[in-house]
Design a protein around this motif. Sequence first.
Motif, short mmCIF file in Angstrom:
data_model
loop_
_atom_site.label_atom_id
_atom_site.label_comp_id
_atom_site.label_asym_id
_atom_site.label_seq_id
_atom_site.Cartn_x
_atom_site.Cartn_y
_atom_site.Cartn_z
N TYR A 152 -67.20 21.52 16.99
CA TYR A 152 -68.07 22.54 16.56
C TYR A 152 -69.37 22.56 17.56
CZ TYR A 152 -72.24 24.74 14.25
OH TYR A 152 -73.23 25.52 13.82
N TYR A 153 -69.53 23.55 18.18
CA TYR A 153 -70.74 23.55 19.20
C TYR A 153 -71.83 24.68 18.62
CZ TYR A 153 -67.64 21.26 22.36
OH TYR A 153 -66.84 20.42 22.93
N SER A 154 -73.04 24.37 18.59
CA SER A 154 -74.02 25.31 18.40
C SER A 154 -75.53 25.09 19.27
CB SER A 154 -74.66 24.68 16.86
OG SER A 154 -75.90 25.65 16.51
N VAL A 155 -75.84 26.25 19.81
CA VAL A 155 -77.01 26.04 20.59
C VAL A 155 -77.94 27.34 20.40
CG1 VAL A 155 -75.92 27.92 22.19
CG2 VAL A 155 -77.49 26.13 23.04
N MET A 156 -79.23 27.03 20.72
CA MET A 156 -80.40 27.66 20.46
C MET A 156 -80.74 28.04 19.00
SD MET A 156 -81.14 28.03 23.50
CE MET A 156 -82.46 29.10 23.61
N GLY A 157 -81.42 29.00 18.61
CA GLY A 157 -81.52 29.29 17.24
C GLY A 157 -82.90 28.98 16.92
N GLU A 158 -83.16 28.91 15.53
CA GLU A 158 -84.36 28.77 14.98
C GLU A 158 -84.35 27.52 13.84
OE1 GLU A 158 -86.04 32.36 13.27
OE2 GLU A 158 -85.58 33.40 15.24
N ASP A 159 -85.41 26.61 13.69
CA ASP A 159 -85.48 25.67 12.64
C ASP A 159 -86.14 25.96 11.46
OD1 ASP A 159 -87.89 25.69 13.33
OD2 ASP A 159 -88.19 23.70 13.71
N GLY A 160 -86.38 27.40 11.28
CA GLY A 160 -86.81 28.06 10.26
C GLY A 160 -88.14 28.90 10.45
N TYR A 161 -88.88 28.25 11.47
CA TYR A 161 -90.05 28.62 11.81
C TYR A 161 -90.27 28.82 13.53
CZ TYR A 161 -91.29 27.29 7.24
OH TYR A 161 -91.21 27.04 5.87
N TYR A 162 -89.87 28.01 14.11
CA TYR A 162 -89.96 27.94 15.47
C TYR A 162 -88.46 27.99 16.06
CZ TYR A 162 -94.48 26.56 14.22
OH TYR A 162 -95.62 26.39 13.47
N PRO A 163 -88.36 28.57 17.60
CA PRO A 163 -87.15 28.53 18.19
C PRO A 163 -86.96 27.12 18.75
CG PRO A 163 -88.78 30.12 19.14
CD PRO A 163 -89.53 29.29 18.28
N VAL A 164 -85.61 26.81 18.78
CA VAL A 164 -85.11 25.58 19.24
C VAL A 164 -84.02 25.81 20.36
CG1 VAL A 164 -85.49 24.26 17.05
CG2 VAL A 164 -83.32 25.72 17.50
N SER A 165 -83.97 24.93 21.32
CA SER A 165 -83.04 25.06 22.52
C SER A 165 -82.16 23.81 22.57
CB SER A 165 -84.13 25.33 23.80
OG SER A 165 -84.75 23.95 23.94
N ARG A 166 -81.91 23.26 21.46
CA ARG A 166 -81.08 22.16 21.51
C ARG A 166 -79.26 22.55 21.37
NH1 ARG A 166 -82.14 18.14 16.85
NH2 ARG A 166 -79.92 17.61 16.94
N LEU A 167 -78.74 21.80 21.95
CA LEU A 167 -77.17 21.74 21.84
C LEU A 167 -76.79 20.76 20.74
CD1 LEU A 167 -74.38 22.74 22.63
CD2 LEU A 167 -74.26 20.77 24.39
N ASP A 168 -75.94 21.18 19.52
CA ASP A 168 -75.55 20.39 18.69
C ASP A 168 -74.05 20.34 18.75
OD1 ASP A 168 -78.00 19.43 17.37
OD2 ASP A 168 -78.17 21.71 16.94
N ILE A 169 -73.39 19.15 18.52
CA ILE A 169 -71.94 19.09 18.70
C ILE A 169 -71.55 18.24 17.42
CG2 ILE A 169 -69.76 18.34 20.09
CD1 ILE A 169 -71.52 18.47 22.42
N ALA A 170 -70.64 18.88 16.55
CA ALA A 170 -69.98 18.04 15.44
C ALA A 170 -68.47 18.17 15.19
CB ALA A 170 -70.74 18.87 14.33
N GLN A 171 -68.00 17.07 15.06
CA GLN A 171 -66.36 16.95 14.66
C GLN A 171 -66.10 17.84 13.63
OE1 GLN A 171 -64.75 15.22 17.25
NE2 GLN A 171 -62.86 16.07 16.01
N CYS A 172 -65.18 18.45 13.49
CA CYS A 172 -64.77 19.36 12.36
C CYS A 172 -63.93 18.86 11.26
CB CYS A 172 -64.02 20.81 12.92
SG CYS A 172 -64.66 21.78 13.85
N ASN A 173 -63.32 17.61 11.81
CA ASN A 173 -62.41 16.95 10.71
C ASN A 173 -62.82 15.66 10.29
OD1 ASN A 173 -61.73 15.93 13.18
ND2 ASN A 173 -59.65 16.31 13.20
#
Length: 89
Positions: A68-89
């Motif tokens: 799973y890949y996730s990029v950009m977004g908000e942490d609830g209040y502020y923009p974030v520019s981090r890339l997150d990677i998670a294993q799906c299984n």
Amino acid sequence: GGKAFVYGDKIIVDSGYNLWYNDTLGGLSGGLIASMQVYDPQTNTFIGTFPRPFGKKSHLSDVIGTKYYSVMGEDGYYPVSRLDIAQCN
């Protein structure tokens, strides 16, 4: 907004945010979710969750292979520019 991914014979639901009516406050409450739900369409039930590295909303995300890949977004209040990677299984 949320997003759903087909993963094998399951569906991964990545909402990023949980919203509910709070009786104590008399209005809506919510919070970031640092996990994704796994839905089994054969049994019409949610069968569990798996964690993601960082709870955020308004992000771009996708599943490629078993990751799973996730990029950009908000942490609830502020923009974030981090890339997150998670294993799906």
